[in-house]
Structure formats: structure tokens, C-alpha cells
Design a protein around this motif. Sequence first.
Motif, PDB file in Angstrom:
ATOM      1  N   ALA A   1       0.715  -1.198   0.045  1.00 25.91           N
ATOM      2  CA  ALA A   1       0.129   0.104   0.100  1.00 25.91           C
ATOM      3  C   ALA A   1       0.961   1.226  -0.111  1.00 25.91           C
ATOM      4  CB  ALA A   1      -0.857   0.016   1.121  1.00 25.91           C
ATOM      5  N   GLN A   2       1.572   1.488   0.855  1.00 29.93           N
ATOM      6  CA  GLN A   2       2.694   2.686   0.943  1.00 29.93           C
ATOM      7  C   GLN A   2       3.361   2.797  -0.204  1.00 29.93           C
ATOM      8  OE1 GLN A   2       4.872   2.864   4.601  1.00 29.93           O
ATOM      9  NE2 GLN A   2       5.745   4.776   4.109  1.00 29.93           N
ATOM     10  N   ALA A   3       4.033   1.645  -0.920  1.00 38.13           N
ATOM     11  CA  ALA A   3       4.701   1.703  -1.947  1.00 38.13           C
ATOM     12  C   ALA A   3       4.133   2.055  -3.237  1.00 38.13           C
ATOM     13  CB  ALA A   3       5.479   0.320  -2.456  1.00 38.13           C
ATOM     14  N   ALA A   4       2.605   1.555  -3.430  1.00 35.17           N
ATOM     15  CA  ALA A   4       1.719   1.997  -4.437  1.00 35.17           C
ATOM     16  C   ALA A   4       1.516   3.402  -4.229  1.00 35.17           C
ATOM     17  CB  ALA A   4       0.661   1.087  -4.688  1.00 35.17           C
ATOM     18  N   MET A   5       1.296   3.954  -3.110  1.00 29.54           N
ATOM     19  CA  MET A   5       1.033   5.333  -3.004  1.00 29.54           C
ATOM     20  C   MET A   5       2.186   6.348  -3.484  1.00 29.54           C
ATOM     21  SD  MET A   5      -1.167   5.370   0.604  1.00 29.54           S
ATOM     22  CE  MET A   5      -1.182   7.179   0.681  1.00 29.54           C
ATOM     23  N   LEU A   6       3.384   5.843  -2.920  1.00 31.24           N
ATOM     24  CA  LEU A   6       4.484   6.762  -3.331  1.00 31.24           C
ATOM     25  C   LEU A   6       4.821   6.695  -4.848  1.00 31.24           C
ATOM     26  CD1 LEU A   6       6.751   6.057  -0.276  1.00 31.24           C
ATOM     27  CD2 LEU A   6       5.806   8.286  -1.022  1.00 31.24           C
ATOM     28  N   ILE A   7       4.492   5.402  -5.378  1.00 31.98           N
ATOM     29  CA  ILE A   7       4.696   5.109  -6.648  1.00 31.98           C
ATOM     30  C   ILE A   7       3.723   6.003  -7.513  1.00 31.98           C
ATOM     31  CG2 ILE A   7       4.611   3.515  -8.867  1.00 31.98           C
ATOM     32  CD1 ILE A   7       5.866   1.368  -6.590  1.00 31.98           C
ATOM     33  N   VAL A   8       2.370   5.839  -7.235  1.00 36.66           N
ATOM     34  CA  VAL A   8       1.397   6.782  -8.004  1.00 36.66           C
ATOM     35  C   VAL A   8       1.674   8.112  -7.894  1.00 36.66           C
ATOM     36  CG1 VAL A   8      -0.902   7.165  -8.131  1.00 36.66           C
ATOM     37  CG2 VAL A   8      -0.370   4.848  -7.890  1.00 36.66           C
ATOM     38  N   THR A   9       1.998   8.776  -6.806  1.00 35.22           N
ATOM     39  CA  THR A   9       2.302  10.053  -6.674  1.00 35.22           C
ATOM     40  C   THR A   9       3.580  10.524  -7.366  1.00 35.22           C
ATOM     41  OG1 THR A   9       1.462  10.032  -4.310  1.00 35.22           O
ATOM     42  CG2 THR A   9       2.699  11.708  -4.963  1.00 35.22           C
ATOM     43  N   ALA A  10       4.743   9.714  -7.338  1.00 38.07           N
ATOM     44  CA  ALA A  10       5.753  10.102  -8.151  1.00 38.07           C
ATOM     45  C   ALA A  10       5.209  10.015  -9.598  1.00 38.07           C
ATOM     46  CB  ALA A  10       6.890   9.174  -8.073  1.00 38.07           C
ATOM     47  N   GLN A  11       4.342   9.211 -10.243  1.00 36.33           N
ATOM     48  CA  GLN A  11       4.163   9.265 -11.574  1.00 36.33           C
ATOM     49  C   GLN A  11       3.102  10.439 -11.822  1.00 36.33           C
ATOM     50  OE1 GLN A  11       1.700   5.545 -11.189  1.00 36.33           O
ATOM     51  NE2 GLN A  11       3.077   4.605 -13.167  1.00 36.33           N
ATOM     52  N   ILE A  12       2.299  10.665 -11.032  1.00 35.30           N
ATOM     53  CA  ILE A  12       1.364  11.979 -11.107  1.00 35.30           C
ATOM     54  C   ILE A  12       2.361  13.130 -11.420  1.00 35.30           C
ATOM     55  CG2 ILE A  12      -0.472  13.864 -10.183  1.00 35.30           C
ATOM     56  CD1 ILE A  12      -1.451  11.072  -8.704  1.00 35.30           C
ATOM     57  N   ILE A  13       3.386  13.531 -10.571  1.00 39.54           N
ATOM     58  CA  ILE A  13       4.069  14.714 -10.346  1.00 39.54           C
ATOM     59  C   ILE A  13       4.865  14.465 -11.888  1.00 39.54           C
ATOM     60  CG2 ILE A  13       6.151  15.688  -9.316  1.00 39.54           C
ATOM     61  CD1 ILE A  13       4.821  14.758  -6.773  1.00 39.54           C
ATOM     62  N   ALA A  14       5.652  13.258 -12.096  1.00 32.62           N
ATOM     63  CA  ALA A  14       6.586  13.323 -13.252  1.00 32.62           C
ATOM     64  C   ALA A  14       5.605  13.554 -14.478  1.00 32.62           C
ATOM     65  CB  ALA A  14       7.138  12.147 -13.189  1.00 32.62           C
ATOM     66  N   ALA A  15       4.400  12.983 -14.568  1.00 31.78           N
ATOM     67  CA  ALA A  15       3.512  12.995 -15.988  1.00 31.78           C
ATOM     68  C   ALA A  15       3.291  14.552 -15.895  1.00 31.78           C
ATOM     69  CB  ALA A  15       2.340  12.400 -15.593  1.00 31.78           C
ATOM     70  N   TYR A  16       3.083  15.151 -14.833  1.00 32.41           N
ATOM     71  CA  TYR A  16       2.690  16.681 -15.000  1.00 32.41           C
ATOM     72  C   TYR A  16       3.732  17.364 -15.432  1.00 32.41           C
ATOM     73  CZ  TYR A  16       0.490  21.136 -13.953  1.00 32.41           C
ATOM     74  OH  TYR A  16      -0.152  22.385 -14.189  1.00 32.41           O
ATOM     75  N   LEU A  17       4.747  17.520 -14.883  1.00 26.63           N
ATOM     76  CA  LEU A  17       5.959  17.857 -15.296  1.00 26.63           C
ATOM     77  C   LEU A  17       6.165  17.712 -16.817  1.00 26.63           C
ATOM     78  CD1 LEU A  17       8.416  17.611 -12.228  1.00 26.63           C
ATOM     79  CD2 LEU A  17       7.494  19.747 -12.844  1.00 26.63           C
ATOM     80  N   ILE A  18       6.274  16.571 -17.104  1.00 21.82           N
ATOM     81  CA  ILE A  18       6.458  15.983 -18.665  1.00 21.82           C
ATOM     82  C   ILE A  18       5.309  17.179 -19.578  1.00 21.82           C
ATOM     83  CG2 ILE A  18       5.939  14.442 -20.432  1.00 21.82           C
ATOM     84  CD1 ILE A  18       7.334  12.365 -18.366  1.00 21.82           C
ATOM     85  N   GLU A  19       4.110  16.992 -19.089  1.00 27.15           N
ATOM     86  CA  GLU A  19       3.087  17.987 -19.863  1.00 27.15           C
ATOM     87  C   GLU A  19       3.333  19.105 -19.845  1.00 27.15           C
ATOM     88  OE1 GLU A  19      -0.849  17.324 -18.121  1.00 27.15           O
ATOM     89  OE2 GLU A  19      -1.253  15.419 -19.387  1.00 27.15           O
ATOM     90  N   VAL A  20       3.769  20.028 -18.569  1.00 23.62           N
ATOM     91  CA  VAL A  20       4.203  21.322 -18.364  1.00 23.62           C
ATOM     92  C   VAL A  20       5.220  21.807 -19.479  1.00 23.62           C
ATOM     93  CG1 VAL A  20       4.777  23.029 -16.739  1.00 23.62           C
ATOM     94  CG2 VAL A  20       2.896  21.874 -16.176  1.00 23.62           C
ATOM     95  N   CYS A  21       6.195  20.865 -19.267  1.00 24.75           N
ATOM     96  CA  CYS A  21       7.597  21.485 -19.949  1.00 24.75           C
ATOM     97  C   CYS A  21       7.385  20.684 -21.550  1.00 24.75           C
ATOM     98  CB  CYS A  21       8.746  20.535 -19.332  1.00 24.75           C
ATOM     99  SG  CYS A  21       9.019  21.141 -17.629  1.00 24.75           S
ATOM    100  N   GLY A  22       6.272  20.124 -21.785  1.00 25.70           N
ATOM    101  CA  GLY A  22       6.302  19.727 -23.245  1.00 25.70           C
ATOM    102  C   GLY A  22       7.529  18.532 -23.703  1.00 25.70           C
ATOM    103  N   LEU A  23       7.840  17.818 -22.746  1.00 23.18           N
ATOM    104  CA  LEU A  23       8.919  16.815 -22.815  1.00 23.18           C
ATOM    105  C   LEU A  23       8.590  15.568 -23.830  1.00 23.18           C
ATOM    106  CD1 LEU A  23      10.478  16.786 -19.348  1.00 23.18           C
ATOM    107  CD2 LEU A  23      11.181  18.072 -21.440  1.00 23.18           C
ATOM    108  N   PHE A  24       9.435  15.070 -24.548  1.00 27.16           N
ATOM    109  CA  PHE A  24       9.514  13.704 -25.271  1.00 27.16           C
ATOM    110  C   PHE A  24       8.268  13.585 -26.189  1.00 27.16           C
ATOM    111  CE2 PHE A  24      10.458  12.686 -20.526  1.00 27.16           C
ATOM    112  CZ  PHE A  24      11.958  12.486 -20.860  1.00 27.16           C
ATOM    113  N   GLY A  25       8.095  14.767 -26.860  1.00 27.52           N
ATOM    114  CA  GLY A  25       6.967  14.965 -27.842  1.00 27.52           C
ATOM    115  C   GLY A  25       5.584  15.254 -27.343  1.00 27.52           C
TER     116      GLY A  25
END
Length: 143
Positions: free
Chosen positions: A92-116
Motif C-alpha cells: 500500500a505505501q509503496a503504491a501510494m508513493l509510486i502513483v504520486t511520483a507518476q502524477i508529479i512526473a507526468a505533470y512535469l512532462i506535460e508542463v514542459c512539453g517533454l518527449f514530444g
Amino acid sequence: MWGIIVALSSGILMSVQGVFNTEATRQSGLWLCSAFVQLTAFGICVAAWMISERTPIDHLWQIRPWYLLLGGVLGAFITITVVQSMGKLGPAQAAMLIVTAQIIAAYLIEVCGLFGVEKAGFEWRKLLGAAVAIAGIILFKWE
């Protein structure tokens, strides 16, 4: 609606896979188990490709930019890091941290327009959503 069902299925499958891989790793070893996981995934993908798609293999060498082909390399590290985090923190704790990291990374990718990815504007409410997720982790861990 289909996208929501697929995303929910992905999350469930990732959690179950993480638990399976963590226990299998305890009984065999990190690199052996990870190699088996990747090998079986490869077999399933090749079988599905041969049954449903049959896109010529040379299409892979036409992909640009070349770094888009590193998904398998990332997949190996994902398997290893999920196994290690679930082993140390619990599912449970690992999944929460993993998903939160995914959300933050995905948002940064969108905001910065990374990887196409098409660049998206910054929105405070999305940053607030990430903060709420982080607060949820703190509450979950709080004793």
C-alpha cells in the motif's frame, strides 16, 4: 469511459504484479526474477504481435527520436524498483508513493512539453492535487 476502465485495470494489475514479483524475488533473487518477468512479458508481446498486428519489424528502426525505444530498459528498472519498494514499505505505501511520483512526473512532462508531448499550461489546481496526494501519503504513514 474505456480509458478509465483501462487505467483502473492497469493500476490493479501493477499492484498485483508488484506483490507477485516481490514474493517471487524473495524465493529466487532480484535479477533472476526480474529477467523471468521481462522474458515472459516479451513472449506475450511477441505472441500478441504475431496474432493481431504483424507490423513489419523494420518499422522499429524508423522510430524517431531513437530514445523512444528505451521503454523496455525503463521497464526493467521499473520492475526492480517496484519489487524493492514493496519489499521495504509494503504494497500500500509503496503504491501510494509510486502513483504520486507518476502524477508529479507526468505533470512535469506535460508542463514542459517533454518527449514530444503537447505542452500544457501550468495550473495551480493540478499542483494542489499533487500536494493533496503527498498529504495523503503523510496521513497514511502517520502513527
